[in-house]
Design an enzyme around this catalytic site. Structure first.
Site, PDB file in Angstrom:
ATOM      1  N   LYS A 255       2.373   7.224   4.211  1.00 42.66           N
ATOM      2  CA  LYS A 255       1.709   5.933   4.404  1.00 42.66           C
ATOM      3  C   LYS A 255       1.251   5.730   5.839  1.00 42.66           C
ATOM      4  O   LYS A 255       0.707   4.674   6.166  1.00 42.66           O
ATOM      5  CB  LYS A 255       2.649   4.803   3.985  1.00 42.66           C
ATOM      6  CG  LYS A 255       3.157   4.961   2.552  1.00 42.66           C
ATOM      7  CD  LYS A 255       4.232   3.939   2.230  1.00 42.66           C
ATOM      8  CE  LYS A 255       5.093   4.421   1.073  1.00 42.66           C
ATOM      9  NZ  LYS A 255       6.237   3.525   0.824  1.00 42.66           N
TER      10      LYS A 255
ATOM     11  N   PRO B  80       0.843  -1.198   0.000  1.00 47.47           N
ATOM     12  CA  PRO B  80       0.000   0.000   0.000  1.00 47.47           C
ATOM     13  C   PRO B  80       0.877   1.246   0.000  1.00 47.47           C
ATOM     14  O   PRO B  80       1.733   1.401   0.868  1.00 47.47           O
ATOM     15  CB  PRO B  80      -0.803  -0.102   1.299  1.00 47.47           C
ATOM     16  CG  PRO B  80      -0.563  -1.455   1.834  1.00 47.47           C
ATOM     17  CD  PRO B  80       0.685  -1.968   1.232  1.00 47.47           C
ATOM     18  N   GLU B  81       0.669   2.086  -0.975  1.00 44.39           N
ATOM     19  CA  GLU B  81       1.366   3.359  -1.020  1.00 44.39           C
ATOM     20  C   GLU B  81       0.330   4.460  -0.798  1.00 44.39           C
ATOM     21  O   GLU B  81      -0.799   4.167  -0.413  1.00 44.39           O
ATOM     22  CB  GLU B  81       2.104   3.487  -2.364  1.00 44.39           C
ATOM     23  CG  GLU B  81       3.057   2.313  -2.585  1.00 44.39           C
ATOM     24  CD  GLU B  81       3.856   2.373  -3.873  1.00 44.39           C
ATOM     25  OE1 GLU B  81       4.081   3.477  -4.377  1.00 44.39           O
ATOM     26  OE2 GLU B  81       4.253   1.307  -4.375  1.00 44.39           O
TER      27      GLU B  81
ATOM     28  N   ARG C 120      15.240  -4.750  -3.930  1.00 44.55           N
ATOM     29  CA  ARG C 120      13.879  -4.816  -4.443  1.00 44.55           C
ATOM     30  C   ARG C 120      13.934  -4.761  -5.963  1.00 44.55           C
ATOM     31  O   ARG C 120      14.939  -4.367  -6.548  1.00 44.55           O
ATOM     32  CB  ARG C 120      13.009  -3.698  -3.889  1.00 44.55           C
ATOM     33  CG  ARG C 120      13.757  -2.397  -3.730  1.00 44.55           C
ATOM     34  CD  ARG C 120      12.935  -1.289  -3.155  1.00 44.55           C
ATOM     35  NE  ARG C 120      12.363  -1.503  -1.841  1.00 44.55           N
ATOM     36  CZ  ARG C 120      13.017  -1.588  -0.692  1.00 44.55           C
ATOM     37  NH1 ARG C 120      14.320  -1.546  -0.697  1.00 44.55           N
ATOM     38  NH2 ARG C 120      12.404  -1.725   0.443  1.00 44.55           N
TER      39      ARG C 120
END
Length: 292
Positions: A61, A2-3, A281
């Site tokens: 966030k 979730p951003e 990542r």
DNA sequence: CTCGTGGCCTGATCGC
DNA sequence: TGCGATCAGGCCACGA
């Protein structure tokens, strides 16, 4: 996962049923979800029980819900967190970590379920502090102490574009790392970082100090564009009764140009999108449009 | 101070 | 069929 857009959808969805709700009882099923709660301030359950929610706020966030006690309930979704609004007598959700039993003046009794498969997210009760942040002359902000180091997000009207451009252009590190640095600019995660860099035709490993002021401003504009589009899509796709942000199904994935597109042609030039590991990542980019 | 890495965490998936 | 390895990435602590 979730951003900013996903978190904002959750915040906005919770707002109408959370504001004015009294927290009657709290159940903690996994104390690992309290890792951001400072127990020296008191017991999480005790600090919440009997309090009433005043508003629903967000920065980057982080979400928080100021209480009539003067503290705030702070929520971070981490990688896999969800805040699910349920009927008071609903069956427990899988990976339920914390459950709030609340009563709202018009919506009646409800369960608010903090669900988090991987436990990177958390809930906490924290004190609110005042701070000066953003453009010069901006009004004082009230924020949980544990989120005070988080920069404003680029959709905040007080976000200081000039300061961001200056700071970015002093960095020797790659521009993607800078976009993910929540102390510099908040709300951006791996997906929208890759998307904004693709849109701005920037390679994520290009040092910040090698980027012109004009290019930095272009990047900022693309960041805002990507976040705004995602917000518009997310804002129309969730059920008003049940808030559900899920990394797999809730993601605004149909409009992605870079993230997860490896092997597919670049929508701009047709070259094959590549995926490399950077900063532990995945990073996705067009080798033709985005030169280091 | 800045920068970069490792650790936390679970479940889906893959190769043998 | 089962089992171990790998991958996903938010944030933060820590060391250089």
């Amino acid at each position: 996962m979730p951003e900013l857009p996903e978190v904002e959808v959750v915040r906005a969805g919770l707002e109408p049923v959370f504001i004015g709700a009294r927290i009657d009882a709290v159940e903690v099923f996994d104390t690992r979800s309290l890792k951001r709660h400072d127990a020296r301030r008191g017991d999480f359950v005790g600090l919440l029980s009997g309090s009433t929610v005043i508003s629903a706020e967000r920065r980057g966030k982080f979400m928080w819900f100021p209480l009539d006690t003067g503290d705030a309930l702070v929520t971070h979704l981490g990688m896999s967190g969800q805040v699910l609004l349920r009927a008071a007598d609903a069956e427990p959700d899988r990976h339920l970590r914390i459950q709030l039993h609340v009563t709202h003046p018009t919506h009646g009794p409800l369960a608010i379920n903090f669900v988090d498969q991987r436990i990177f997210g958390s809930m906490a009760v924290d004190e609110l502090v005042q701070q000066q942040v953003g453009v010069p002359g901006a009004a004082l902000r009230t924020v949980p102490s544990q989120a005070a180091h988080i920069a404003l997000d680029p959709l905040d009207p007080d976000f200081d574009d000039d300061a961001f451009v200056r700071a970015l252009r002093k960095k020797s590190t790659g521009v993607k790392r800078a976009l993910l640095d929540q102390n510099l600019i908040s709300g951006i995660g791996n997906i929208y970082a890759d998307e904004a860099l693709w849109a701005a035709r920037l390679h994520g490993e290009k040092p910040g100090e090698a980027i012109s002021a004009a290019k930095a401003r272009e990047l900022l504009a693309e960041v805002r564009s990507v976040l705004t589009k995602a917000l518009a899509e997310g804002g129309t796709s969730f059920d008003a009764q049940y808030v559900n942000v899920n990394g797999a199904s809730g993601y605004f994935s149909h409009s992605l140009n870079a993230y997860g597109q490896q092997g597919k042609p670049c929508a701009r030039c047709g070259a094959e999108i590549r995926r490399v590991t950077f900063m532990n990542r995945g990073s996705h980019f067009c080798p033709r449009c985005q030169r280091r």
